[in-house]
Design a protein around this motif. Structure first.
Motif, PDB file in Angstrom:
ATOM      1  N   ASP A   6      -3.640  12.225   5.216  1.00  0.00           N
ATOM      2  CA  ASP A   6      -3.272  11.953   6.738  1.00  0.00           C
ATOM      3  C   ASP A   6      -3.939  10.636   6.477  1.00  0.00           C
ATOM      4  O   ASP A   6      -3.315   9.806   7.571  1.00  0.00           O
ATOM      5  CB  ASP A   6      -4.742  12.268   7.170  1.00  0.00           C
ATOM      6  N   HIS A   7      -4.374   9.805   5.468  1.00  0.00           N
ATOM      7  CA  HIS A   7      -4.660   8.571   5.220  1.00  0.00           C
ATOM      8  C   HIS A   7      -2.682   7.561   5.310  1.00  0.00           C
ATOM      9  O   HIS A   7      -2.517   6.457   5.279  1.00  0.00           O
ATOM     10  CB  HIS A   7      -5.536   7.710   4.464  1.00  0.00           C
ATOM     11  N   HIS A   8      -2.725   8.214   3.897  1.00  0.00           N
ATOM     12  CA  HIS A   8      -1.064   8.179   3.144  1.00  0.00           C
ATOM     13  C   HIS A   8       0.039   8.147   4.884  1.00  0.00           C
ATOM     14  O   HIS A   8       0.836   6.620   4.951  1.00  0.00           O
ATOM     15  CB  HIS A   8      -0.038   8.539   3.035  1.00  0.00           C
ATOM     16  N   GLU A   9      -0.457   8.664   5.436  1.00  0.00           N
ATOM     17  CA  GLU A   9       1.240   9.236   6.925  1.00  0.00           C
ATOM     18  C   GLU A   9       0.634   7.437   7.850  1.00  0.00           C
ATOM     19  O   GLU A   9       1.400   7.977   8.469  1.00  0.00           O
ATOM     20  CB  GLU A   9       0.258  10.034   7.909  1.00  0.00           C
ATOM     21  N   ALA A  10      -1.056   7.764   7.859  1.00  0.00           N
ATOM     22  CA  ALA A  10      -0.984   6.273   8.623  1.00  0.00           C
ATOM     23  C   ALA A  10      -0.681   4.528   8.412  1.00  0.00           C
ATOM     24  O   ALA A  10      -0.056   3.439   9.587  1.00  0.00           O
ATOM     25  CB  ALA A  10      -2.836   7.059   8.984  1.00  0.00           C
ATOM     26  N   VAL A  11      -0.688   4.427   6.649  1.00  0.00           N
ATOM     27  CA  VAL A  11      -0.305   3.506   6.309  1.00  0.00           C
ATOM     28  C   VAL A  11       1.371   3.631   6.753  1.00  0.00           C
ATOM     29  O   VAL A  11       1.814   2.730   6.710  1.00  0.00           O
ATOM     30  CB  VAL A  11      -0.808   3.205   5.046  1.00  0.00           C
ATOM     31  N   GLU A  33      -4.177   5.502  -1.618  1.00  0.00           N
ATOM     32  CA  GLU A  33      -4.605   6.757  -0.276  1.00  0.00           C
ATOM     33  C   GLU A  33      -4.639   8.678  -1.584  1.00  0.00           C
ATOM     34  O   GLU A  33      -3.731   8.539  -1.829  1.00  0.00           O
ATOM     35  CB  GLU A  33      -4.166   6.823   0.592  1.00  0.00           C
ATOM     36  N   SER A  34      -6.216   8.676  -0.874  1.00  0.00           N
ATOM     37  CA  SER A  34      -6.312  10.281  -1.917  1.00  0.00           C
ATOM     38  C   SER A  34      -6.134  11.424  -0.722  1.00  0.00           C
ATOM     39  O   SER A  34      -6.191  11.971  -1.242  1.00  0.00           O
ATOM     40  CB  SER A  34      -7.612   9.897  -2.168  1.00  0.00           C
ATOM     41  N   ARG A  35      -5.614  10.808   0.597  1.00  0.00           N
ATOM     42  CA  ARG A  35      -5.929  12.065   1.452  1.00  0.00           C
ATOM     43  C   ARG A  35      -4.519  11.614   2.315  1.00  0.00           C
ATOM     44  O   ARG A  35      -4.360  10.501   2.848  1.00  0.00           O
ATOM     45  CB  ARG A  35      -6.776  11.463   2.507  1.00  0.00           C
ATOM     46  N   ARG A  55       0.822  -1.449  -0.089  1.00  0.00           N
ATOM     47  CA  ARG A  55       0.439  -0.096  -0.269  1.00  0.00           C
ATOM     48  C   ARG A  55       1.056   0.657  -0.157  1.00  0.00           C
ATOM     49  O   ARG A  55       0.422   2.207  -0.263  1.00  0.00           O
ATOM     50  CB  ARG A  55      -1.039   0.358   1.079  1.00  0.00           C
ATOM     51  N   CYS A  56       2.229   1.315   0.604  1.00  0.00           N
ATOM     52  CA  CYS A  56       3.063   2.421   0.596  1.00  0.00           C
ATOM     53  C   CYS A  56       3.826   2.212  -0.977  1.00  0.00           C
ATOM     54  O   CYS A  56       4.249   3.742  -0.869  1.00  0.00           O
ATOM     55  CB  CYS A  56       4.344   2.139   1.610  1.00  0.00           C
TER      56      CYS A  56
END
Length: 51
Positions: free
Chosen positions: A30-35, A26-28, A20-21
């Motif tokens: 903050d979602h990418h940061e969480a992943v 991720e469109s947002r 996923r990285c």
């Protein structure tokens, strides 16, 4: 190569092992940061389990 640069590049390589990285799923931001945080938690957990 400078040691600090090598550490950063190695960390990016570890993060890119998580599927996923690799792509921008991720469109947002903050979602990418969480992943990324989840990926790093997994890496740290695995390294602590070996000790």
């Amino acid at each position: 190569m400078r040691p600090r640069v090598w550490v950063v590049e190695r960390t990016f390589a570890w993060i890119n092992k998580y599927r996923r990285c690799v792509r921008a799923y991720e469109s947002r931001p903050d979602h990418h940061e969480a992943v990324i945080r989840i990926a790093m938690i997994g890496l740290m957990t695995r390294s602590l389990a070996r000790i």
